[in-house]
Each structure stands twice: as structure tokens, then as C-alpha cells.
Design an enzyme around this catalytic site. Structure first.
Site, PDB file in Angstrom:
ATOM      1  N   MET A  91      51.521  -5.079  28.688  1.00  0.00           N
ATOM      2  CA  MET A  91      51.847  -6.267  29.469  1.00  0.00           C
ATOM      3  C   MET A  91      50.999  -7.492  29.107  1.00  0.00           C
ATOM      4  O   MET A  91      50.663  -8.293  29.975  1.00  0.00           O
ATOM      5  CB  MET A  91      51.713  -5.961  30.967  1.00  0.00           C
ATOM      6  CG  MET A  91      52.569  -4.793  31.422  1.00  0.00           C
ATOM      7  SD  MET A  91      54.317  -5.021  31.063  1.00  0.00           S
ATOM      8  CE  MET A  91      54.760  -6.097  32.419  1.00  0.00           C
ATOM      9  N   ARG A  92      50.651  -7.619  27.837  1.00  0.00           N
ATOM     10  CA  ARG A  92      49.923  -8.816  27.412  1.00  0.00           C
ATOM     11  C   ARG A  92      50.576  -9.371  26.158  1.00  0.00           C
ATOM     12  O   ARG A  92      50.965  -8.602  25.275  1.00  0.00           O
ATOM     13  CB  ARG A  92      48.483  -8.453  27.040  1.00  0.00           C
ATOM     14  CG  ARG A  92      47.579  -8.243  28.185  1.00  0.00           C
ATOM     15  CD  ARG A  92      46.158  -8.562  27.786  1.00  0.00           C
ATOM     16  NE  ARG A  92      45.718  -9.806  28.371  1.00  0.00           N
ATOM     17  CZ  ARG A  92      44.558 -10.396  28.086  1.00  0.00           C
ATOM     18  NH1 ARG A  92      43.764  -9.888  27.177  1.00  0.00           N
ATOM     19  NH2 ARG A  92      44.205 -11.504  28.689  1.00  0.00           N
ATOM     20  N   LEU A  94      50.504 -10.872  22.600  1.00  0.00           N
ATOM     21  CA  LEU A  94      49.550 -10.761  21.502  1.00  0.00           C
ATOM     22  C   LEU A  94      49.536 -12.072  20.712  1.00  0.00           C
ATOM     23  O   LEU A  94      50.575 -12.715  20.534  1.00  0.00           O
ATOM     24  CB  LEU A  94      49.944  -9.601  20.596  1.00  0.00           C
ATOM     25  CG  LEU A  94      49.846  -8.211  21.259  1.00  0.00           C
ATOM     26  CD1 LEU A  94      50.559  -7.172  20.409  1.00  0.00           C
ATOM     27  CD2 LEU A  94      48.392  -7.827  21.513  1.00  0.00           C
ATOM     28  N   ASN A 108      58.299  -3.325  19.754  1.00  0.00           N
ATOM     29  CA  ASN A 108      58.262  -3.336  21.218  1.00  0.00           C
ATOM     30  C   ASN A 108      59.602  -2.832  21.741  1.00  0.00           C
ATOM     31  O   ASN A 108      60.620  -2.908  21.050  1.00  0.00           O
ATOM     32  CB  ASN A 108      58.014  -4.761  21.733  1.00  0.00           C
ATOM     33  CG  ASN A 108      57.903  -4.817  23.243  1.00  0.00           C
ATOM     34  OD1 ASN A 108      57.279  -3.949  23.867  1.00  0.00           O
ATOM     35  ND2 ASN A 108      58.521  -5.820  23.865  1.00  0.00           N
ATOM     36  N   HIS A 110      62.120  -3.437  25.107  1.00  0.00           N
ATOM     37  CA  HIS A 110      62.301  -4.349  26.244  1.00  0.00           C
ATOM     38  C   HIS A 110      63.544  -3.923  27.030  1.00  0.00           C
ATOM     39  O   HIS A 110      64.583  -3.617  26.426  1.00  0.00           O
ATOM     40  CB  HIS A 110      62.455  -5.786  25.740  1.00  0.00           C
ATOM     41  CG  HIS A 110      62.588  -6.771  26.859  1.00  0.00           C
ATOM     42  ND1 HIS A 110      61.505  -7.176  27.626  1.00  0.00           N
ATOM     43  CD2 HIS A 110      63.676  -7.399  27.361  1.00  0.00           C
ATOM     44  CE1 HIS A 110      61.937  -8.012  28.551  1.00  0.00           C
ATOM     45  NE2 HIS A 110      63.244  -8.171  28.416  1.00  0.00           N
ATOM     46  N   GLU A 143      55.157 -13.822  17.540  1.00  0.00           N
ATOM     47  CA  GLU A 143      54.249 -14.486  18.489  1.00  0.00           C
ATOM     48  C   GLU A 143      54.900 -14.842  19.809  1.00  0.00           C
ATOM     49  O   GLU A 143      54.237 -15.118  20.790  1.00  0.00           O
ATOM     50  CB  GLU A 143      53.735 -15.785  17.869  1.00  0.00           C
ATOM     51  CG  GLU A 143      52.631 -15.583  16.900  1.00  0.00           C
ATOM     52  CD  GLU A 143      52.282 -16.885  16.212  1.00  0.00           C
ATOM     53  OE1 GLU A 143      51.783 -17.791  16.900  1.00  0.00           O
ATOM     54  OE2 GLU A 143      52.531 -16.990  15.001  1.00  0.00           O
ATOM     55  N   ASP A 146      59.139 -11.546  23.574  1.00  0.00           N
ATOM     56  CA  ASP A 146      60.309 -10.688  23.334  1.00  0.00           C
ATOM     57  C   ASP A 146      61.319 -11.348  22.392  1.00  0.00           C
ATOM     58  O   ASP A 146      62.528 -11.296  22.619  1.00  0.00           O
ATOM     59  CB  ASP A 146      60.986 -10.336  24.679  1.00  0.00           C
ATOM     60  CG  ASP A 146      60.011  -9.656  25.633  1.00  0.00           C
ATOM     61  OD1 ASP A 146      59.246  -8.800  25.187  1.00  0.00           O
ATOM     62  OD2 ASP A 146      60.020  -9.996  26.834  1.00  0.00           O
ATOM     63  N   GLU A 175      66.072   3.899  26.864  1.00  0.00           N
ATOM     64  CA  GLU A 175      64.834   3.523  26.161  1.00  0.00           C
ATOM     65  C   GLU A 175      64.219   4.738  25.487  1.00  0.00           C
ATOM     66  O   GLU A 175      63.790   4.694  24.338  1.00  0.00           O
ATOM     67  CB  GLU A 175      63.821   2.924  27.140  1.00  0.00           C
ATOM     68  CG  GLU A 175      64.242   1.607  27.752  1.00  0.00           C
ATOM     69  CD  GLU A 175      63.146   0.999  28.622  1.00  0.00           C
ATOM     70  OE1 GLU A 175      61.956   1.136  28.292  1.00  0.00           O
ATOM     71  OE2 GLU A 175      63.482   0.390  29.663  1.00  0.00           O
TER      72      GLU A 175
HETATM   73  C1  GRF Z   1      59.758  -0.186  30.054  1.00  0.00           C
HETATM   74  O1  GRF Z   1      60.825  -0.548  30.878  1.00  0.00           O
HETATM   75  C2  GRF Z   1      59.741  -1.024  28.815  1.00  0.00           C
HETATM   76  O2  GRF Z   1      61.011  -1.392  28.365  1.00  0.00           O
HETATM   77  C3  GRF Z   1      58.980  -2.237  29.251  1.00  0.00           C
HETATM   78  O3  GRF Z   1      57.982  -1.750  30.120  1.00  0.00           O
HETATM   79  C4  GRF Z   1      58.414  -0.528  30.690  1.00  0.00           C
HETATM   80  C5  GRF Z   1      57.386   0.488  30.361  1.00  0.00           C
HETATM   81  O4  GRF Z   1      57.642   1.716  30.986  1.00  0.00           O
HETATM   82  N1  GRF Z   1      58.452  -2.962  28.126  1.00  0.00           N
HETATM   83  P1  GRF Z   1      56.776   2.979  30.594  1.00  0.00           P
HETATM   84  O5  GRF Z   1      55.313   2.627  30.873  1.00  0.00           O
HETATM   85  O6  GRF Z   1      57.013   3.291  29.152  1.00  0.00           O
HETATM   86  O7  GRF Z   1      57.249   4.072  31.499  1.00  0.00           O
END
Ligand code: GRF
Length: 202
Positions: A91-92, A94, A108, A110, A143, A146, A175
């Protein structure tokens, strides 16, 4: 040859678990050599240790600046010999400098069909926008927020009566399938990036 993969996370780490499972089953020719978090209480660190992975907290609050924090992270990743880096709920943002150190080796995941709904609370954004289809995207990291070249996507329906949680759960299932699959393809197939387009094949 196994590629040495690092994972950065800030939360529960379910995508890290999915990546580790696919590696364990031999579906991705990689070795997860390092899991690191910017938060020392990230649940994902504990889950990584339970899986026998090398897990490290590099808490941002211990460093005076983003630069110093990133330097510490880079030193750790280098010491672990990380070749490819996967963000999994990290959650940062880069810096460009950090991103360039992993040029075309930094991914990444998303929880939306980018370029729709970048940033925080993508599932909430999708519900609020009233879209009928959403999903997830694996992309190279640049940079921006997303905004890097898209590697793979998977769509799910948004059902009547969905809220942020039910939609998030439906997307999360995708995911866990798409992220390991995309990493596996990138490590085993030829691919190119032209402009913003990733293409597989010679
Ligand atoms: C996921 O929904 C991912 O797409 C987003 O953050 C969430 C992370 O979930 N970037 P987890 O920590 O992998 O369970």
C-alpha cells in the site's frame, strides 16, 4: 532455472499465499526468496512464516524519509538476490528510482479492470459507478498509480445486490488464479512491451 522472486505486502497476504502455492505445485518456475512488508503487524508476514518463507518487516516509521525506507528495502531485496518483485497488496507508491531498479521485473495486482478505478477502494469505486462488469489486472509497475503496462486481466460480473465485500470476494478468487498464471507466463514465454502493450509470443 528458477527465478528468485520477492513479494512486498502490507496486509493479509492472500495473493502471496496464492503465488507461494503455485510455486510449490511447480506451476511457476520460481523460488520465493523474500517476503517483506512496510508494516510490522501485517498479517501476511505471519502467513509467510507459516509457509516457511523468509519474511521481514521493514517498517516505514523507522525511517526518516521515503527514500531511506526504499533504500532499506532495496538493500534487503538485493541481499536476498531478488530478481523479480511482486507487489501483493503493497500500500505504498514506489519512487521512480525504485521502479527503475526492477525495470520490467516488477508486477502488481489491482482489483479492477484498469484503467478503470485505479487507487484505493477499487471495488467500492466500481459499485458506486454502477458498472456491470469488473475484475482484476496484473500489470507492470511504473511510477504512476496502477498505470503500468497490462499483462493479464480477468472479468467478473457485478451482480444486483452486490456490495463492496461481495464484489471484492468474487474478484479475489480471480486474483489468486490470474497473478500466478501471469507471472508463470512472463517467466517462461517470450514477450515484449511496445508502448503500453504487452504481447506474448516471439
Ligand atoms: C488485493 O485485492 C489486491 O488486488 C490489492 O490489494 C489486495 C491485497 O489482498 N492490490 P491480499 O493481501 O493479497 O489478500
Amino acid at each position: 532455472m528458477e527465478t528468485r522472486v520477492g513479494i512486498l505486502l502490507s496486509g493479509r497476504g492472500s495473493n502471496m499465499v496464492a503465488l507461494a502455492g503455485a510455486v510449490e505445485r511447480g506451476e511457476v518456475p520460481a523460488r520465493i526468496v523474500c517476503v517483506a512488508s512496510n508494516l510490522d503487524d501485517a498479517a501476511g508476514l505471519g502467513r509467510a512464516r507459516e509457509l516457511g518463507l523468509d519474511a521481514h518487516a521493514v517498517p516505514q516509521r523507522s525511517y526518516g524519509s521515503r527514500r531511506a525506507h526504499e533504500e532499506a528495502l532495496l538493500a534487503l531485496l538485493e541481499a536476498c538476490g531478488v530478481e523479480w518483485l511482486c507487489l501483493a497488496g503493497y500500500m505504498r507508491l514506489l519512487s521512480g528510482e525504485f521502479v527503475r531498479r526492477f525495470d520490467r521485473r516488477l508486477l502488481n495486482i489491482h482489483p479492477s479492470l484498469l484503467p478503470a478505478f485505479p487507487g484505493l477502494h477499487a471495488q467500492r469505486q466500481a459499485i458506486a459507478a454502477g458498472v456491470k462488469v469488473s475484475g482484476c489486472t496484473v500489470h507492470f509497475v511504473d511510477e504512476g498509480l496502477d498505470s503500468g503496462p497490462i499483462v493479464a486481466q480477468s472479468a467478473v460480473p457485478v451482480e444486483d445486490g452486490d456490495d463492496e465485500e461481495t464484489l471484492a470476494a468474487r474478484i479475489l478468487e480471480q486474483e489468486h488464479r490470474v497473478y500466478p498464471e501471469a507471472l508463470g507466463r512472463l517467466l517462461t514465454e517470450p514477450w515484449t512491451i511496445r508502448g503500453r502493450t504487452v504481447r506474448f509470443g516471439g
